[in-house]
Scaffold this active site. Structure first.
Site, PDB file in Angstrom:
ATOM      1  N   ASP A 174      -0.843   5.934  -0.287  1.00 27.46           N
ATOM      2  CA  ASP A 174       0.535   6.417  -0.408  1.00 27.46           C
ATOM      3  C   ASP A 174       0.708   7.309  -1.636  1.00 27.46           C
ATOM      4  O   ASP A 174       0.184   7.008  -2.710  1.00 27.46           O
ATOM      5  CB  ASP A 174       1.514   5.241  -0.544  1.00 27.46           C
ATOM      6  CG  ASP A 174       1.541   4.374   0.708  1.00 27.46           C
ATOM      7  OD1 ASP A 174       1.302   4.902   1.804  1.00 27.46           O
ATOM      8  OD2 ASP A 174       1.793   3.165   0.561  1.00 27.46           O
ATOM      9  N   ARG A 182       9.116  -2.077   3.215  1.00 23.70           N
ATOM     10  CA  ARG A 182       8.160  -1.684   2.180  1.00 23.70           C
ATOM     11  C   ARG A 182       8.880  -1.331   0.885  1.00 23.70           C
ATOM     12  O   ARG A 182       9.830  -0.545   0.896  1.00 23.70           O
ATOM     13  CB  ARG A 182       7.358  -0.478   2.669  1.00 23.70           C
ATOM     14  CG  ARG A 182       6.102  -0.252   1.865  1.00 23.70           C
ATOM     15  CD  ARG A 182       5.325   0.902   2.422  1.00 23.70           C
ATOM     16  NE  ARG A 182       5.680   2.123   1.745  1.00 23.70           N
ATOM     17  CZ  ARG A 182       5.092   3.291   1.950  1.00 23.70           C
ATOM     18  NH1 ARG A 182       4.118   3.387   2.816  1.00 23.70           N
ATOM     19  NH2 ARG A 182       5.455   4.348   1.294  1.00 23.70           N
TER      20      ARG A 182
HETATM   21  C1  SIN Z   1       2.212   2.329   5.627  1.00 29.02           C
HETATM   22  O1  SIN Z   1       2.735   1.975   4.590  1.00 29.02           O
HETATM   23  O2  SIN Z   1       1.510   3.311   5.706  1.00 29.02           O
HETATM   24  C2  SIN Z   1       2.423   1.498   6.879  1.00 29.02           C
HETATM   25  C3  SIN Z   1       1.573   0.289   6.917  1.00 29.02           C
HETATM   26  C4  SIN Z   1       1.896  -0.566   8.090  1.00 29.02           C
HETATM   27  O3  SIN Z   1       2.895  -0.338   8.774  1.00 29.02           O
HETATM   28  O4  SIN Z   1       1.155  -1.506   8.341  1.00 29.02           O
END
Ligand code: SIN
Length: 277
Positions: free
Chosen positions: A96, A264
């Protein structure tokens, strides 16, 4: 609290509720994250307020520039795929925010709604991947920088804008690039980490695109095949906390016709230091 290392990447932390963890336990979690790069917790009772409370105790939160926010909780990003959608967020290997000047420290992902099967997240350990390269290539890589970008994903003509995720996304005007050393010194563990990823690394600084592709594709293949990956099978109450400077992740998109919703929170990082600087 017990920490059980996983094969390939990460560790599972047992006998700890994140919502009630003490200050000494929080310090132990910092050490465990620096040692393993990914921590997985099961059977957590973590409301959105608890999620925010834990994240704030760990560090400063950064709001993602492109994903939708979660209702009343503006600092929580929704990683959401509706049952009629085909494309998922994060469906290819990436780290990220590597396109930021100061990439995120990490993310804390909470399972809120899971499909009946599938939707696993895979992780890769880039410190271990680096250590399994030959000494000669390691030395060469330490002198190189790479360019990271999000334009090809979130820009006006970006890949995500052509999919059925487009309506969920914002931030066309917030795209950008950053250049980082290919081998960084991890700020907490001091280990050397291979800091390139398939999602955002577009070229090697000063190299042509075909030259860059040849080396980057070799490195990406090495990470995927050098025994440093693991798979998280989500269960209700599972939480993953990954170090974004040390790991890649990707979410499997094998649950068409079902909804998957994750919350998240991303934590701010700092400037990255090259391995030899
Ligand atoms: C992400 O943060 O890239 C997504 C990860 C996920 O949905 O498992």
């Amino acid at each position: 609290m017990q920490v059980e290392p996983w094969k390939g990447c990460g560790a599972e932390v047992r006998a700890l509720q994140l919502s009630g963890c003490s200050d000494p336990e929080l310090e132990s979690l910092r050490e465990a994250l620096a040692s393993h790069g990914l921590l997985v917790f099961r059977e957590q009772e973590l409301s959105p307020d608890d999620h925010l409370g834990f994240a704030r105790r760990f560090g400063k939160i950064v709001v993602n520039k492109f994903f939708p926010e979660s209702g009343a909780h503006g600092e929580i990003a929704e990683v959401r795929k509706e049952k009629e959608q085909q494309t998922n967020i994060g469906g290819g290997w990436h780290a990220d925010h590597s396109y930021d000047e100061e990439p995120a420290l990490g993310s804390i992902l909470v399972a809120r709604e899971l499909p009946p099967a599938g939707g696993d997240t895979k992780f890769a350990d880039l410190a271990a991947a680096y250590e399994t390269l030959s000494p000669g290539l390691r030395k060469t890589l330490e002198s190189l920088d790479a360019v990271h970008s999000n334009r090809h994903l979130y820009g006006e003509k970006g890949i995500y804008r052509q999919t059925d995720l487009a309506d969920q996304l914002g931030g066309e005007d917030r795209v950008g690039d950053a250049t980082h050393p290919i081998v960084i010194r991890h700020p907490e563990s001091g280990r050397k980490v291979l800091y390139v990823n398939p999602g955002h690394t577009t070229r090697i600084d000063g190299w042509s695109v075909p030259e860059s592709r040849a080396l980057l594709d070799f490195l990406f293949e090495h990470v995927k095949t050098s025994g440093c990956t693991s798979r998280l099978r989500w269960e209700p109450g599972s939480v993953a906390f990954w170090d974004n400077r040390r790991t890649w992740h990707m979410a499997d998109n094998d649950y068409q016709g079902h909804r998957r919703l994750m919350h998240r929170i991303t934590l701010a990082g700092g400037p990255l230091r090259g391995a030899i600087s």
